[in-house]
Design an enzyme around this catalytic site. Structure first.
Site, short mmCIF file in Angstrom:
data_model
loop_
_atom_site.label_atom_id
_atom_site.label_comp_id
_atom_site.label_asym_id
_atom_site.label_seq_id
_atom_site.Cartn_x
_atom_site.Cartn_y
_atom_site.Cartn_z
CE LYS A 1 11.56 -13.30 -6.33
NZ LYS A 1 10.94 -12.10 -5.69
CG ASP B 1 5.23 -5.17 -3.81
OD1 ASP B 1 4.11 -4.70 -4.10
OD2 ASP B 1 5.75 -6.11 -4.43
CB SER C 1 4.03 -9.16 -13.05
OG SER C 1 4.62 -8.57 -11.90
#
Length: 282
Positions: free
Chosen positions: A97, A228, A78
């Protein structure tokens, strides 16, 4: 629930859905399976934009930093997408990333609209707001979300957690490369592996137990907690190590909080032992 539709909505909503995907107390197993696809099935954005972001953030041409890089992302989420690359000079394989374009603006708009709705609900139904403070929850969520958008902070978190988890055998924290990281580009060691939740290896049970120990160590000993832990962030390597990924969302647990949890656990154990001791006498 259709993950392909949900992933095309906003940036903020998929993050909520990822959090729900590990809550069996709220969702059915079927809904959890579908939502878990959001962890690694979000459509990618244009790689030309990603390469431009790398040039802008690292201040150099992509070819000057990486001798090779995949033309398309190997994974998308996301907030960003990941490319497999090779560092020029050292030859080390890395995961690069790259943050999605305009994600900061999109998140800010989403949070503003959600907070406005929460304020409206507070005005229309004060009793409901007393039971569930949506505005307070959003404010807490927003602060963590903005920290998660800072990849330099994620890099620092990864370096710290790797040092603190060195005491645990078979736990692998990928190496971070701060010299090749900026606010919207994060470079870390590439690790081959499969999602722990999808592995059929014989030692999955052992790695699950190791994961529990790892998170209890963070929660009760070091006080620096990976917040997370969805299935996309835990892998099993071919040689049977547990890999933990993505340290953008971390939580500090104060000493008083740690002592309080340890006392509660100790009290629970003592109570269980006491009941076990007196039961036969009855």
């Amino acid at each position: 629930i259709r993950p392909d539709i949900l992933s095309d909505t906003s940036t903020t909503l998929p993050r909520h859905f990822q959090a729900l995907s590990i809550r069996p107390d709220i969702l059915s197993p079927q809904a959890m399976v579908q939502l878990q696809q959001l962890c690694d099935k979000v459509p990618p954005f244009d790689s030309a934009i990603a390469m431009g972001t790398i040039r802008e953030e690292l201040g150099a041409e992509v070819e000057q930093v990486f001798s090779t890089i995949t033309p398309e992302p190997v994974a998308a989420a996301s907030l960003g997408q990941v490319y497999k690359a090779t560092l020029r000079g050292s030859g080390e394989q890395v995961a690069v990333k790259v943050q999605r374009p305009y994600v900061l603006e999109t998140v800010s708009l989403d949070l503003h609209l959600a907070r406005t709705a929460g304020l409206l609900l507070r005005a229309l139904s004060p009793e409901a707001s007393q039971r569930l403070d949506l505005v307070g929850l959003l404010d807490e969520f927003a602060a963590n979300f903005y920290r998660e958008l800072d990849y330099e902070l994620e890099c620092q978190n990864g370096i710290r957690i790797a040092e603190e988890m060195r005491v645990l055998p078979r736990v692998k924290i990928p190496r971070n490369y701060p010299q090749h990281t900026a606010r919207r580009v994060h470079t870390a060691e590439w690790v081959d592996g499969e999602k722990l939740s999808q592995s059929t290896a014989d030692d999955v049970g052992e790695l699950v137990n190791l994961g529990v120990i790892t998170y209890l160590t963070q929660l009760l000993e070091t006080g620096f907690f990976h917040a997370d832990p969805h299935p996309g962030n835990m892998l099993r390597t071919p040689d049977g190590q547990l890999v933990i990924l993505d340290f953008g969302l971390m939580t500090e647990v104060t000493p008083n909080q740690r002592y309080g949890m340890i006392e509660a656990i100790a009290h629970l154990i003592i109570s269980r032992l006491h009941l076990a001791y007196i039961s036969p006498r009855r």
